[in-house]
Design a protein around this motif. Structure first.
Motif, PDB file in Angstrom:
ATOM      1  N   TYR A  25       1.232  -1.201   0.216  1.00 18.80           N
ATOM      2  CA  TYR A  25       0.022  -0.236   0.064  1.00 18.80           C
ATOM      3  C   TYR A  25       0.991   1.373   0.003  1.00 18.80           C
ATOM      4  O   TYR A  25       0.252   1.961  -0.704  1.00 18.80           O
ATOM      5  N   TYR A  26       2.261   1.433   1.504  1.00 16.29           N
ATOM      6  CA  TYR A  26       2.930   2.503   0.746  1.00 16.29           C
ATOM      7  C   TYR A  26       3.378   2.655  -0.089  1.00 16.29           C
ATOM      8  O   TYR A  26       3.966   3.541  -1.138  1.00 16.29           O
ATOM      9  N   GLU A  27       3.300   1.596  -1.172  1.00 19.72           N
ATOM     10  CA  GLU A  27       4.187   1.784  -2.779  1.00 19.72           C
ATOM     11  C   GLU A  27       3.230   2.173  -3.564  1.00 19.72           C
ATOM     12  O   GLU A  27       3.787   3.545  -3.858  1.00 19.72           O
ATOM     13  N   ALA A  28       1.776   1.620  -3.136  1.00 14.58           N
ATOM     14  CA  ALA A  28       1.452   2.053  -4.399  1.00 14.58           C
ATOM     15  C   ALA A  28       0.600   4.446  -4.027  1.00 14.58           C
ATOM     16  O   ALA A  28       0.305   4.607  -4.364  1.00 14.58           O
ATOM     17  N   GLN A  29       0.906   4.792  -2.678  1.00 15.68           N
ATOM     18  CA  GLN A  29       0.922   6.002  -2.249  1.00 15.68           C
ATOM     19  C   GLN A  29       2.772   6.362  -2.553  1.00 15.68           C
ATOM     20  O   GLN A  29       2.186   8.119  -2.325  1.00 15.68           O
ATOM     21  N   GLY A  30       3.670   6.095  -3.481  1.00 12.92           N
ATOM     22  CA  GLY A  30       4.841   6.690  -3.148  1.00 12.92           C
ATOM     23  C   GLY A  30       5.963   7.062  -2.491  1.00 12.92           C
ATOM     24  O   GLY A  30       6.382   7.630  -2.103  1.00 12.92           O
ATOM     25  N   LEU A  31       5.577   5.219  -1.503  1.00 10.23           N
ATOM     26  CA  LEU A  31       5.940   6.505  -0.180  1.00 10.23           C
ATOM     27  C   LEU A  31       7.931   5.047  -0.140  1.00 10.23           C
ATOM     28  O   LEU A  31       8.811   5.927   0.690  1.00 10.23           O
ATOM     29  N   VAL A  32       7.512   4.371  -0.787  1.00  9.13           N
ATOM     30  CA  VAL A  32       8.865   3.616  -1.734  1.00  9.13           C
ATOM     31  C   VAL A  32       8.785   3.159  -3.221  1.00  9.13           C
ATOM     32  O   VAL A  32       7.479   2.293  -3.100  1.00  9.13           O
ATOM     33  N   ALA A  58       6.582   8.349  12.163  1.00  7.95           N
ATOM     34  CA  ALA A  58       5.577   9.624  11.983  1.00  7.95           C
ATOM     35  C   ALA A  58       4.120   9.493  12.102  1.00  7.95           C
ATOM     36  O   ALA A  58       3.608  10.849  12.477  1.00  7.95           O
ATOM     37  N   GLN A  59       3.322   8.623  11.951  1.00  6.89           N
ATOM     38  CA  GLN A  59       2.722   8.657  11.297  1.00  6.89           C
ATOM     39  C   GLN A  59       2.328   8.232  13.404  1.00  6.89           C
ATOM     40  O   GLN A  59       0.744   8.565  13.248  1.00  6.89           O
ATOM     41  N   GLN A  60       2.407   7.227  14.243  1.00  6.71           N
ATOM     42  CA  GLN A  60       2.444   7.615  15.288  1.00  6.71           C
ATOM     43  C   GLN A  60       2.341   9.810  15.564  1.00  6.71           C
ATOM     44  O   GLN A  60       1.483   9.391  16.680  1.00  6.71           O
ATOM     45  N   PHE A  61       3.247  10.595  15.234  1.00  7.06           N
ATOM     46  CA  PHE A  61       3.386  11.312  15.447  1.00  7.06           C
ATOM     47  C   PHE A  61       1.719  11.846  14.929  1.00  7.06           C
ATOM     48  O   PHE A  61       1.015  13.012  15.390  1.00  7.06           O
ATOM     49  N   GLY A  62       0.903  11.161  14.144  1.00  9.07           N
ATOM     50  CA  GLY A  62       0.128  12.136  14.085  1.00  9.07           C
ATOM     51  C   GLY A  62      -0.488  12.394  12.570  1.00  9.07           C
ATOM     52  O   GLY A  62      -0.803  13.239  11.561  1.00  9.07           O
ATOM     53  N   LEU A  65       0.042   9.808   5.197  1.00  8.31           N
ATOM     54  CA  LEU A  65       1.135   9.619   4.425  1.00  8.31           C
ATOM     55  C   LEU A  65       1.466  10.890   3.286  1.00  8.31           C
ATOM     56  O   LEU A  65       2.707  10.411   3.216  1.00  8.31           O
ATOM     57  N   PRO A  66       0.520  11.782   2.927  1.00  8.42           N
ATOM     58  CA  PRO A  66       1.045  12.713   2.174  1.00  8.42           C
ATOM     59  C   PRO A  66       2.067  13.873   2.826  1.00  8.42           C
ATOM     60  O   PRO A  66       2.667  14.260   1.980  1.00  8.42           O
ATOM     61  N   GLN A  67       1.842  14.017   3.852  1.00  7.98           N
ATOM     62  CA  GLN A  67       2.686  14.491   4.877  1.00  7.98           C
ATOM     63  C   GLN A  67       4.144  14.186   4.637  1.00  7.98           C
ATOM     64  O   GLN A  67       5.041  14.994   4.692  1.00  7.98           O
ATOM     65  N   PRO A 149      -4.956  15.791   4.626  1.00 11.22           N
ATOM     66  CA  PRO A 149      -3.821  14.606   4.339  1.00 11.22           C
ATOM     67  C   PRO A 149      -3.133  15.758   2.585  1.00 11.22           C
ATOM     68  O   PRO A 149      -2.520  14.890   2.450  1.00 11.22           O
ATOM     69  N   GLU A 150      -4.434  15.640   1.959  1.00 13.71           N
ATOM     70  CA  GLU A 150      -3.462  16.283   0.566  1.00 13.71           C
ATOM     71  C   GLU A 150      -2.596  17.106   0.458  1.00 13.71           C
ATOM     72  O   GLU A 150      -1.587  17.494  -0.676  1.00 13.71           O
ATOM     73  N   THR A 151      -2.788  18.546   1.529  1.00 11.81           N
ATOM     74  CA  THR A 151      -1.835  18.819   1.606  1.00 11.81           C
ATOM     75  C   THR A 151      -0.271  18.481   2.238  1.00 11.81           C
ATOM     76  O   THR A 151       0.340  18.253   3.392  1.00 11.81           O
TER      77      THR A 151
END
Lengths: 159, 159
Positions: A25-32, A58-62, A65-67, A149-151
DNA sequence: CTAGGTCCTAAACCTAACTTTAGCTCAAGA
DNA sequence: TCTTGAGCTAAAGTTAGGTTTAGGACCTAG
């Protein structure tokens, strides 16, 4: 076991504690951005272990994924990130964090003057109307303290 | 215009800035309890303006609706809440807030020693493994810093 | 060389917190 | 009285962040 030609998704999952499905899923979101071997299977860099760990933190800090994708843009995609690369991204990350904490503290302090006294007089209430209550139209879940999230977060380091 | 016999959902929406659909949703979630007039339309107490405002504020702090329902349990459903009722709920609310801020600050401070130095050595990293990383199985969205929505916040005031 | 564990994709499902839509009733002013 | 706005319900849609399932393909140890 990982060969010199990159590591498999299963090994990456094992090392990070993430589910295989989450990594895809992260790949699909462009994170890896893994490449594929001859048989069409994903191969990752060893450095992606650290990259995914950063995502989890970073997710734990809230952060959304786009951020987080925004943060990661300041890491080099091609070469393995160095200590300095990580230090730089961390600094950027920290300033967003500081800002978030500050907002929370400010809101908390208003609480005492507002609900705390029992008045909760709405039009004047700073909690009720903290700067930007206009936004937030449309569907979907609500987001913490105005972060949409979009920003994507700007990398804002040296050009 | 609202009569002595309670206010309409439209008026409540106008006063709080919430959508009518949102208010109906909150009713379904047990956050407000309007009664019905002869024609089957919802009638709310004037005090519900304040109640809904509290909900909005708590949401800005990142609390889920079940958690907020927990907070609101310490308000009297029958009579109009007094200044003291609001002060009491606020205190309870504030302690959860303090806890949340503290967690964030602690995590931020770990950041400097962990990613900040560029090591991010996973098994020893406090960020990577802050106390409870075991939880969180199954589907659905991820939640901020371990707060699960199904856990209703205890009212924990005098029995 | 074959059995079983990995891996693949696409599509469906899940949750929270709502909104939208469809189709109907109620209420109030001209 | 009639029409228009406000309300009502039930069901379906939306978003983020994934998981589950179905139905294959790969690959590696025995």
């Amino acid at each position: 076991m990982p060969q010199s030609a990159g590591i498999s998704i299963g090994y990456l999952a094992e090392r990070t504690g993430l589910a295989v499905s989450a990594i895809r899923y992260y790949e699909a979101q462009g994170l890896v951005e893994p490449w594929r071997n001859a048989g069409g299977q994903r191969r990752f860099q060893r450095a992606d272990i650290r990259r995914l760990s950063f995502i989890m933190i970073a997710q734990q800090f809230g952060f959304s994924l786009p951020q987080i994708r925004g943060f990661l843009k300041s890491l080099p995609g091609s070469r393995t990130p160095t200590k300095d690369d990580w230090a730089r991204i961390s600094e950027n990350f920290r300033s967003h964090l500081d800002q978030r904490i500050e907002t929370l503290v400010k809101l908390r302090d208003n609480l005492d003057g507002c609900i705390g006294c029992g008045c909760l007089s709405l039009p004047n209430c700073k909690l009720y109307n903290p700067e930007d209550r206009a936004a937030q139209k449309g569907q979907g879940p609500r987001y913490l303290m105005g972060d949409r999230p979009e920003t994507e977060m700007a990398a804002e380091n040296d050009p």
